[in-house]
Scaffold this motif. Structure first.
Motif, PDB file in Angstrom:
ATOM      1  N   PHE B  74       0.876  -1.176   0.000  1.00  0.00           N
ATOM      2  CA  PHE B  74       0.000   0.000   0.000  1.00  0.00           C
ATOM      3  C   PHE B  74       0.909   1.220   0.000  1.00  0.00           C
ATOM      4  O   PHE B  74       1.588   1.509   0.984  1.00  0.00           O
ATOM      5  CB  PHE B  74      -0.892  -0.035   1.236  1.00  0.00           C
ATOM      6  CG  PHE B  74      -2.203   0.656   1.056  1.00  0.00           C
ATOM      7  CD1 PHE B  74      -3.235   0.050   0.346  1.00  0.00           C
ATOM      8  CD2 PHE B  74      -2.415   1.913   1.601  1.00  0.00           C
ATOM      9  CE1 PHE B  74      -4.463   0.684   0.191  1.00  0.00           C
ATOM     10  CE2 PHE B  74      -3.639   2.555   1.445  1.00  0.00           C
ATOM     11  CZ  PHE B  74      -4.672   1.943   0.743  1.00  0.00           C
ATOM     12  N   GLY B  77      -0.903   5.685   0.231  1.00  0.00           N
ATOM     13  CA  GLY B  77      -2.347   5.677   0.395  1.00  0.00           C
ATOM     14  C   GLY B  77      -3.121   4.929  -0.659  1.00  0.00           C
ATOM     15  O   GLY B  77      -4.349   4.992  -0.678  1.00  0.00           O
ATOM     16  N   ARG B  78      -2.427   4.240  -1.565  1.00  0.00           N
ATOM     17  CA  ARG B  78      -3.159   3.492  -2.597  1.00  0.00           C
ATOM     18  C   ARG B  78      -2.558   2.094  -2.780  1.00  0.00           C
ATOM     19  O   ARG B  78      -1.333   1.924  -2.713  1.00  0.00           O
ATOM     20  CB  ARG B  78      -3.116   4.254  -3.926  1.00  0.00           C
ATOM     21  CG  ARG B  78      -3.842   5.596  -3.842  1.00  0.00           C
ATOM     22  CD  ARG B  78      -3.849   6.303  -5.162  1.00  0.00           C
ATOM     23  NE  ARG B  78      -4.593   5.552  -6.168  1.00  0.00           N
ATOM     24  CZ  ARG B  78      -4.710   5.936  -7.429  1.00  0.00           C
ATOM     25  NH1 ARG B  78      -4.125   7.044  -7.836  1.00  0.00           N
ATOM     26  NH2 ARG B  78      -5.393   5.213  -8.280  1.00  0.00           N
ATOM     27  N   ALA B 172      -7.829  -4.656   0.152  1.00  0.00           N
ATOM     28  CA  ALA B 172      -6.936  -3.706   0.815  1.00  0.00           C
ATOM     29  C   ALA B 172      -7.401  -2.272   0.636  1.00  0.00           C
ATOM     30  O   ALA B 172      -7.248  -1.446   1.526  1.00  0.00           O
ATOM     31  CB  ALA B 172      -5.526  -3.861   0.264  1.00  0.00           C
ATOM     32  N   THR B 173      -7.984  -1.972  -0.507  1.00  0.00           N
ATOM     33  CA  THR B 173      -8.360  -0.595  -0.789  1.00  0.00           C
ATOM     34  C   THR B 173      -9.772  -0.290  -0.304  1.00  0.00           C
ATOM     35  O   THR B 173     -10.137   0.869  -0.151  1.00  0.00           O
ATOM     36  CB  THR B 173      -8.244  -0.322  -2.303  1.00  0.00           C
ATOM     37  OG1 THR B 173      -8.080   1.067  -2.494  1.00  0.00           O
ATOM     38  CG2 THR B 173      -9.469  -0.787  -3.058  1.00  0.00           C
ATOM     39  N   CYS B 174     -10.547  -1.329  -0.052  1.00  0.00           N
ATOM     40  CA  CYS B 174     -11.960  -1.142   0.297  1.00  0.00           C
ATOM     41  C   CYS B 174     -12.092  -0.634   1.719  1.00  0.00           C
ATOM     42  O   CYS B 174     -11.529  -1.214   2.638  1.00  0.00           O
ATOM     43  CB  CYS B 174     -12.711  -2.462   0.161  1.00  0.00           C
ATOM     44  SG  CYS B 174     -14.421  -2.363   0.706  1.00  0.00           S
ATOM     45  N   LYS B 175     -12.859   0.428   1.912  1.00  0.00           N
ATOM     46  CA  LYS B 175     -13.024   0.963   3.258  1.00  0.00           C
ATOM     47  C   LYS B 175     -13.805  -0.010   4.135  1.00  0.00           C
ATOM     48  O   LYS B 175     -13.822   0.092   5.347  1.00  0.00           O
ATOM     49  CB  LYS B 175     -13.696   2.325   3.223  1.00  0.00           C
ATOM     50  CG  LYS B 175     -15.178   2.275   2.923  1.00  0.00           C
ATOM     51  CD  LYS B 175     -15.815   3.640   3.121  1.00  0.00           C
ATOM     52  CE  LYS B 175     -17.322   3.588   3.005  1.00  0.00           C
ATOM     53  NZ  LYS B 175     -18.000   2.767   4.007  1.00  0.00           N
ATOM     54  N   THR B 222     -18.763   1.286  -3.397  1.00  0.00           N
ATOM     55  CA  THR B 222     -18.051   2.549  -3.591  1.00  0.00           C
ATOM     56  C   THR B 222     -17.283   2.526  -4.905  1.00  0.00           C
ATOM     57  O   THR B 222     -17.003   3.563  -5.484  1.00  0.00           O
ATOM     58  CB  THR B 222     -17.023   2.843  -2.475  1.00  0.00           C
ATOM     59  OG1 THR B 222     -15.935   1.922  -2.591  1.00  0.00           O
ATOM     60  CG2 THR B 222     -17.639   2.757  -1.100  1.00  0.00           C
ATOM     61  N   GLY B 223     -16.901   1.338  -5.349  1.00  0.00           N
ATOM     62  CA  GLY B 223     -16.198   1.210  -6.628  1.00  0.00           C
ATOM     63  C   GLY B 223     -14.696   1.385  -6.536  1.00  0.00           C
ATOM     64  O   GLY B 223     -13.996   1.334  -7.550  1.00  0.00           O
ATOM     65  N   ALA B 224     -14.174   1.579  -5.325  1.00  0.00           N
ATOM     66  CA  ALA B 224     -12.733   1.782  -5.177  1.00  0.00           C
ATOM     67  C   ALA B 224     -11.943   0.549  -5.637  1.00  0.00           C
ATOM     68  O   ALA B 224     -10.865   0.668  -6.225  1.00  0.00           O
ATOM     69  CB  ALA B 224     -12.390   2.114  -3.727  1.00  0.00           C
ATOM     70  N   GLU B 226     -12.555  -1.599  -7.996  1.00  0.00           N
ATOM     71  CA  GLU B 226     -12.442  -1.649  -9.452  1.00  0.00           C
ATOM     72  C   GLU B 226     -11.343  -0.707  -9.947  1.00  0.00           C
ATOM     73  O   GLU B 226     -10.599  -1.027 -10.875  1.00  0.00           O
ATOM     74  CB  GLU B 226     -13.798  -1.244 -10.030  1.00  0.00           C
ATOM     75  CG  GLU B 226     -13.859  -1.061 -11.514  1.00  0.00           C
ATOM     76  CD  GLU B 226     -15.213  -0.511 -11.927  1.00  0.00           C
ATOM     77  OE1 GLU B 226     -15.568   0.599 -11.471  1.00  0.00           O
ATOM     78  OE2 GLU B 226     -15.914  -1.185 -12.696  1.00  0.00           O
ATOM     79  N   MET B 227     -11.242   0.464  -9.308  1.00  0.00           N
ATOM     80  CA  MET B 227     -10.255   1.445  -9.734  1.00  0.00           C
ATOM     81  C   MET B 227      -8.833   1.013  -9.374  1.00  0.00           C
ATOM     82  O   MET B 227      -7.882   1.366 -10.057  1.00  0.00           O
ATOM     83  CB  MET B 227     -10.531   2.812  -9.099  1.00  0.00           C
ATOM     84  CG  MET B 227     -11.850   3.431  -9.480  1.00  0.00           C
ATOM     85  SD  MET B 227     -12.020   3.635 -11.249  1.00  0.00           S
ATOM     86  CE  MET B 227     -10.843   4.960 -11.510  1.00  0.00           C
ATOM     87  N   GLU B 228      -8.688   0.268  -8.277  1.00  0.00           N
ATOM     88  CA  GLU B 228      -7.349  -0.120  -7.841  1.00  0.00           C
ATOM     89  C   GLU B 228      -6.960  -1.519  -8.311  1.00  0.00           C
ATOM     90  O   GLU B 228      -5.821  -1.941  -8.153  1.00  0.00           O
ATOM     91  CB  GLU B 228      -7.242  -0.044  -6.310  1.00  0.00           C
ATOM     92  CG  GLU B 228      -7.465   1.346  -5.726  1.00  0.00           C
ATOM     93  CD  GLU B 228      -6.364   2.341  -6.097  1.00  0.00           C
ATOM     94  OE1 GLU B 228      -5.488   2.014  -6.914  1.00  0.00           O
ATOM     95  OE2 GLU B 228      -6.402   3.463  -5.554  1.00  0.00           O
ATOM     96  N   SER B 234     -14.361  -5.532 -13.463  1.00  0.00           N
ATOM     97  CA  SER B 234     -15.461  -4.582 -13.412  1.00  0.00           C
ATOM     98  C   SER B 234     -16.459  -4.905 -12.305  1.00  0.00           C
ATOM     99  O   SER B 234     -16.693  -6.068 -11.968  1.00  0.00           O
ATOM    100  CB  SER B 234     -16.187  -4.588 -14.757  1.00  0.00           C
ATOM    101  OG  SER B 234     -17.481  -4.069 -14.612  1.00  0.00           O
ATOM    102  N   LEU B 235     -17.077  -3.826 -11.777  1.00  0.00           N
ATOM    103  CA  LEU B 235     -18.127  -3.982 -10.770  1.00  0.00           C
ATOM    104  C   LEU B 235     -19.314  -4.762 -11.323  1.00  0.00           C
ATOM    105  O   LEU B 235     -20.124  -5.288 -10.555  1.00  0.00           O
ATOM    106  CB  LEU B 235     -18.643  -2.612 -10.314  1.00  0.00           C
ATOM    107  CG  LEU B 235     -17.821  -1.749  -9.373  1.00  0.00           C
ATOM    108  CD1 LEU B 235     -18.698  -0.644  -8.818  1.00  0.00           C
ATOM    109  CD2 LEU B 235     -17.231  -2.545  -8.243  1.00  0.00           C
TER     110      LEU B 235
END
Ligand code: SF4
Ligand code: FES
Lengths: 227, 252
Positions: B74, B77-78, B172-175, B222-224, B226-228, B234-235
């Motif tokens: 990580f 922060g990403r 890891a990225t998902c809140k 939240t879609g985070a 998919e972005m990371e 894809s969602l």
């Protein structure tokens, strides 16, 4: 069945179905409120109609249940999610990967809940349990409660009207942000989304959120500035 | 591109073992080539630490070409750092500025406990896979590949889902520490193909059950992830998983 209800997807299904139910209710509430712009007689007649309409009377407890279920499940899901992440990162940068409203649904939701409680105390309680606090009025020879004065009185009150209106508008902006993520998200949870529908549903969701936030905010603005 | 060199400051999470507390250590590196990968930079750091008789930083890696999913870091922060659609081994030092401070942490989620420094235990993913991420086949002759025609669109989507490398960046990225994108990819890749349909209901139910049991959070779309995700899963696959799970439960 009990396995299904307690599964993560089952809980989210309950959250999204109750949410969609509340979303529908908001539209009906907005339409009723817009009668305020038509003046005292129009609004009082609309309220009188709802007070005496059996369908609305049956829907009221169901609606209350919808709120309770939605809030309860929202909180349960959030508590589990916090538990699933025992240690937080020192640095997190999620600006590029998700929307602020999507990450803050619980806070937006709780804010709207606080607003809802004030709102229920101000209007619903009086209309439902203390109707004699309202004056009465005659519309076309029918005697009915003067709900119009109750509602507009809060917006136009010389000492706290402006502050009240500001709180009211902030409440609906928070609700709009909540809806902006909620609408598409509900359909995604039901499974009714794919790469094509996602774009369509999130656009409709954003438009709906704007409609609700602006639609409700027009009312205090109208009474503050135009009337 | 001509390679420059940069000086960087590092803030690296150090933790002796699963039960120790751990904390950040500061390091400085000079003359790091911008053409080197992030892991090569970590190698330089470790070489330096070894020369100084210090304990090198433990981090997971294997293929170093973006296909094994081991390199879990990580960064600033990403998940996998500031670039999109890459794993840490494919992240290059040209993404960072001269003099920049880079914060490196392990995946932080209840489902993947830290083993040491930047290494986490991803056994939870194996357990989810064992619950249904496969097709049961009888032994015997290999069937002809063209005996079952599969629409191109389905084959493509199944292939997209199958590109998941199990890296764990989505969690890891998902809140919410949700593993839905991973499980969705694994359910989707089989649900889209006739061979996978046979066990589709059982698979969706069992994999979700184990995912829940292991304490991963509830997806809030939240879609985070998919972005990371380094593979751009894809969602839409999560929507398919939801459909599969709901219909499996309606069928009983
Ligand atoms: S879905 Fe993407 S981020 Fe998640 S494990 Fe698979 S490859 Fe990694
Ligand atoms: S080391 Fe294999 S994907 Fe990075």
């Amino acid at each position: 069945m009990s396995n299904f209800i307690s599964s993560s997807i089952g809980k989210k299904l309950i959250l999204s179905l109750s949410g969609l139910f509340l979303i529908t209710f908001l539209l009906i509430h907005l339409i009723a409120n817009l009668f305020l712009l038509g003046g005292s007689d129009a609004f009082n007649t609309a309220v009188h109609f709802m007070d005496t309409n059996p369908v609305i009377q049956i829907m009221q407890p169901i609606l209350a249940l919808g709120f309770v279920v939605h809030i309860l499940y929202g909180v349960i899901i959030q508590l589990q999610n916090w538990k699933a992440t025992p240690v937080n990162y020192k640095t997190v940068n999620q600006k590029e990967s998700s929307k602020w409203s999507a990450r803050n649904m619980i806070w937006l939701g709780l804010f709207v809940l606080a607003f809802l409680l004030i709102h229920l105390g101000n209007y619903f309680y009086v209309m439902k349990f203390a109707p004699h606090d309202m004056g009465s009025t005659l519309v076309d020879g029918v005697e009915m409660h003067d709900a119009y004065s109750l509602v507009t009185g809060l917006f136009t009150n010389p000492s706290f009207g402006v502050i009240y209106s500001i709180i009211y508008i902030i409440g609906f902006v928070a609700l709009g942000l909540h809806l902006n993520h909620a609408f598409w998200s509900a359909f995604q949870t039901i499974g009714w989304s794919n790469d094509v529908w996602r774009k369509r549903l999130s656009t409709i969701g954003t438009l709906y959120a704007i409609l609700i936030a602006v639609g409700f905010s027009i009312i205090p603005l109208y009474f503050l500035f135009i009337k | 591109m001509s390679a420059k060199t940069i000086n960087i400051k590092l803030k690296v999470w150090r933790q002796k073992d699963a039960n120790s507390k751990g904390g950040f250590e500061d390091y400085q590196l000079e003359n790091i080539s911008t053409a080197s990968s992030f892991l090569e930079m970590m190698d330089v750091l470790n070489e330096k630490l070894v020369n100084e008789n210090k304990e090198p930083v433990a981090f997971d890696h294997d293929c170093r070409e973006g296909i094994c999913g081991m390199c879990s870091m990580f960064i600033n922060g990403r998940a996998h750092g500031p670039d999109t659609l890459v794993t840490t081994c494919q992240l290059h030092m040209r993404t960072f500025k001269d003099g920049e401070t880079i914060v490196i942490e392990p995946w932080r989620t209840g489902g993947f406990p830290v083993i040491k420094d930047l290494m986490v235990d991803r056994t939870a993913y194996e357990k989810i896979m064992q619950a249904g991420g496969f097709v049961s086949v009888n032994t015997g002759g290999v069937p002809d590949a063209n005996a079952i025609p599969i629409p191109k669109h389905d084959a493509d989507e199944a292939m997209d889902a199958a590109s998941c490398i199990g890296c764990g960046a989505c969690v890891a990225t998902c809140k919410n520490s949700s593993a839905m994108l991973f499980v969705a990819a694994k359910v989707s890749q089989l649900a889209l193909l006739p061979q996978g349909r046979v066990e589709a209901s059982k698979r969706a139910k069992n994999m979700v059950a184990v995912m829940d049991e292991l304490g991963f959070g509830n997806c809030s779309n939240t879609g985070a992830c998919e972005m990371e995700c380094p593979k751009g899963i894809s969602l839409a696959h999560i929507a398919r998983l939801n459909r599969e799970f709901l219909s499996a439960n309606i069928k009983g």
